[in-house]
Design a protein around this motif. Structure first.
Motif, mmCIF file in Angstrom:
data_model
loop_
_atom_site.group_PDB
_atom_site.id
_atom_site.type_symbol
_atom_site.label_atom_id
_atom_site.label_comp_id
_atom_site.label_asym_id
_atom_site.label_seq_id
_atom_site.Cartn_x
_atom_site.Cartn_y
_atom_site.Cartn_z
ATOM 1 N N ILE A 97 0.847 -1.204 0.000
ATOM 2 C CA ILE A 97 0.000 0.000 0.000
ATOM 3 C C ILE A 97 0.879 1.248 0.000
ATOM 4 O O ILE A 97 0.648 2.183 -0.779
ATOM 5 C CB ILE A 97 -0.947 0.001 1.218
ATOM 6 N N ALA A 98 1.889 1.261 0.838
ATOM 7 C CA ALA A 98 2.778 2.423 0.893
ATOM 8 C C ALA A 98 3.473 2.638 -0.447
ATOM 9 O O ALA A 98 3.570 3.772 -0.936
ATOM 10 C CB ALA A 98 3.810 2.242 2.004
ATOM 11 N N ARG A 99 3.929 1.536 -1.048
ATOM 12 C CA ARG A 99 4.604 1.629 -2.343
ATOM 13 C C ARG A 99 3.637 2.128 -3.424
ATOM 14 O O ARG A 99 3.963 3.024 -4.211
ATOM 15 C CB ARG A 99 5.167 0.255 -2.718
ATOM 16 N N GLU A 100 2.421 1.570 -3.439
ATOM 17 C CA GLU A 100 1.437 1.971 -4.445
ATOM 18 C C GLU A 100 1.007 3.421 -4.236
ATOM 19 O O GLU A 100 0.802 4.158 -5.207
ATOM 20 C CB GLU A 100 0.212 1.049 -4.398
ATOM 21 N N GLN A 101 0.881 3.862 -2.979
ATOM 22 C CA GLN A 101 0.518 5.259 -2.726
ATOM 23 C C GLN A 101 1.612 6.203 -3.199
ATOM 24 O O GLN A 101 1.331 7.260 -3.757
ATOM 25 C CB GLN A 101 0.240 5.462 -1.230
ATOM 26 N N ALA A 102 2.859 5.797 -2.992
ATOM 27 C CA ALA A 102 3.974 6.638 -3.452
ATOM 28 C C ALA A 102 3.969 6.726 -4.970
ATOM 29 O O ALA A 102 4.165 7.817 -5.539
ATOM 30 C CB ALA A 102 5.303 6.068 -2.946
ATOM 31 N N GLN A 103 3.734 5.579 -5.621
ATOM 32 C CA GLN A 103 3.688 5.592 -7.086
ATOM 33 C C GLN A 103 2.515 6.425 -7.591
ATOM 34 O O GLN A 103 2.645 7.184 -8.559
ATOM 35 C CB GLN A 103 3.590 4.157 -7.620
ATOM 36 N N ALA A 104 1.355 6.297 -6.940
ATOM 37 C CA ALA A 104 0.179 7.065 -7.360
ATOM 38 C C ALA A 104 0.426 8.556 -7.173
ATOM 39 O O ALA A 104 0.073 9.368 -8.038
ATOM 40 C CB ALA A 104 -1.049 6.631 -6.561
ATOM 41 N N SER A 105 1.046 8.912 -6.070
ATOM 42 C CA SER A 105 1.356 10.319 -5.810
ATOM 43 C C SER A 105 2.325 10.851 -6.872
ATOM 44 O O SER A 105 2.146 11.964 -7.388
ATOM 45 C CB SER A 105 1.947 10.452 -4.415
ATOM 46 N N GLN A 106 3.315 10.045 -7.207
ATOM 47 C CA GLN A 106 4.286 10.455 -8.232
ATOM 48 C C GLN A 106 3.597 10.614 -9.586
ATOM 49 O O GLN A 106 3.855 11.583 -10.314
ATOM 50 C CB GLN A 106 5.417 9.414 -8.330
ATOM 51 N N ALA A 150 -4.059 4.661 -8.770
ATOM 52 C CA ALA A 150 -5.061 4.818 -7.716
ATOM 53 C C ALA A 150 -5.850 3.518 -7.529
ATOM 54 O O ALA A 150 -6.161 3.115 -6.405
ATOM 55 C CB ALA A 150 -6.002 5.974 -8.034
ATOM 56 N N SER A 151 -6.141 2.834 -8.647
ATOM 57 C CA SER A 151 -6.822 1.527 -8.567
ATOM 58 C C SER A 151 -5.939 0.503 -7.869
ATOM 59 O O SER A 151 -6.437 -0.328 -7.097
ATOM 60 C CB SER A 151 -7.175 1.025 -9.965
ATOM 61 N N ASP A 152 -4.642 0.538 -8.143
ATOM 62 C CA ASP A 152 -3.714 -0.387 -7.481
ATOM 63 C C ASP A 152 -3.716 -0.167 -5.966
ATOM 64 O O ASP A 152 -3.651 -1.123 -5.193
ATOM 65 C CB ASP A 152 -2.290 -0.210 -8.032
ATOM 66 N N VAL A 153 -3.804 1.093 -5.550
ATOM 67 C CA VAL A 153 -3.846 1.404 -4.120
ATOM 68 C C VAL A 153 -5.113 0.812 -3.504
ATOM 69 O O VAL A 153 -5.069 0.184 -2.443
ATOM 70 C CB VAL A 153 -3.776 2.930 -3.869
ATOM 71 N N ARG A 154 -6.262 0.987 -4.176
ATOM 72 C CA ARG A 154 -7.524 0.441 -3.657
ATOM 73 C C ARG A 154 -7.469 -1.079 -3.553
ATOM 74 O O ARG A 154 -7.912 -1.656 -2.555
ATOM 75 C CB ARG A 154 -8.700 0.866 -4.550
ATOM 76 N N ARG A 155 -6.898 -1.739 -4.565
ATOM 77 C CA ARG A 155 -6.788 -3.211 -4.515
ATOM 78 C C ARG A 155 -5.890 -3.651 -3.361
ATOM 79 O O ARG A 155 -6.190 -4.619 -2.651
ATOM 80 C CB ARG A 155 -6.257 -3.754 -5.834
ATOM 81 N N ALA A 156 -4.794 -2.955 -3.154
ATOM 82 C CA ALA A 156 -3.887 -3.311 -2.053
ATOM 83 C C ALA A 156 -4.576 -3.106 -0.703
ATOM 84 O O ALA A 156 -4.415 -3.918 0.218
ATOM 85 C CB ALA A 156 -2.604 -2.485 -2.144
ATOM 86 N N GLU A 157 -5.368 -2.039 -0.583
ATOM 87 C CA GLU A 157 -6.105 -1.796 0.667
ATOM 88 C C GLU A 157 -7.171 -2.861 0.883
ATOM 89 O O GLU A 157 -7.385 -3.315 2.013
ATOM 90 C CB GLU A 157 -6.728 -0.404 0.647
ATOM 91 N N GLU A 158 -7.838 -3.302 -0.179
ATOM 92 C CA GLU A 158 -8.845 -4.365 -0.060
ATOM 93 C C GLU A 158 -8.185 -5.669 0.384
ATOM 94 O O GLU A 158 -8.740 -6.405 1.203
ATOM 95 C CB GLU A 158 -9.570 -4.562 -1.390
#
Length: 194
Positions: A97-106, A150-158
């Motif tokens: 999740i942290a990695r995906e959030q960083a990528q989404a933010s970037q 952003a979708s990757d972040v949601r999947r990781a959170e799920e």
């Protein structure tokens, strides 16, 4: 000094007398001086000859508590491996999740920068119409990638939520089994055999 020896009485010299006396002594002991011992069927222990019922029940309770503690410890050990596996998966999911959030933010930042440079280039007119359209296409693709992140972040959170639910279910199952061990009959109140 002065000791003397007498003749052995005839009944003592007869070997058959000893067997008869043994039987008679056993019958007398059984009738007049019985040794009553208590036995707990649950714990399979027997009282000592000098132990009264109260002391025996206390000892039975102690043995039963020790057996329950051993059962609980074995149960904890059996569940510890499963809980550890899920905990490790949760840790990896949190890292994802942290990695995906960083990528989404970037990606969002990249998209904002591209939109800004495209608009600035279009307004200042330094680029040709074709190059501006090309920049608009690149910007649109960048926005699509940001949406995918952003979708990757949601999947990781799920996935993390699912793992947390699995952990809670397994922990609840462990607690139910521990409670079942505690609810077993109290051996200090159990019927004793004599």
């Amino acid at each position: 000094s002065g000791a003397s020896f007498a003749e052995v009485p005839d009944p003592l010299a007869d070997a058959g007398s000893y067997a008869r006396w043994e039987k008679a002594l056993k019958k007398w002991l059984q009738a007049e001086r019985p040794l009553v011992l208590l036995r707990s069927p649950e714990t399979k222990i027997t009282s000592r000859p000098d132990e009264d019922e109260r002391a025996f029940r206390i000892r039975v309770g102690q043995v039963a508590r020790e057996a329950r503690d051993a059962q609980k410890e074995a149960l904890r050990e059996r569940y510890a491996k499963k809980l550890k596996t899920i905990q490790d998966r949760m840790d990896r999911a949190e890292d994802a999740i942290a990695r995906e959030q960083a990528q989404a933010s970037q990606r969002k930042m990249d998209t904002v920068v591209r939109v800004g440079t495209t608009l600035l280039g279009a307004f200042l007119g330094r680029r040709s119409a074709r190059s501006t359209m090309s920049a608009v296409g690149v910007t649109a693709r960048s926005a699509g990638r940001a949406s995918k992140e952003a979708s990757d972040v949601r999947r990781a959170e799920e996935k993390l939520d699912t793992l947390k639910a699995d952990y809670a279910d397994l922990d609840a199952q462990l607690q139910r089994e521990m409670d079942d061990i505690d609810l077993q009959a109290d051996p200090s109140q159990a019927t004793l055999e004599t």
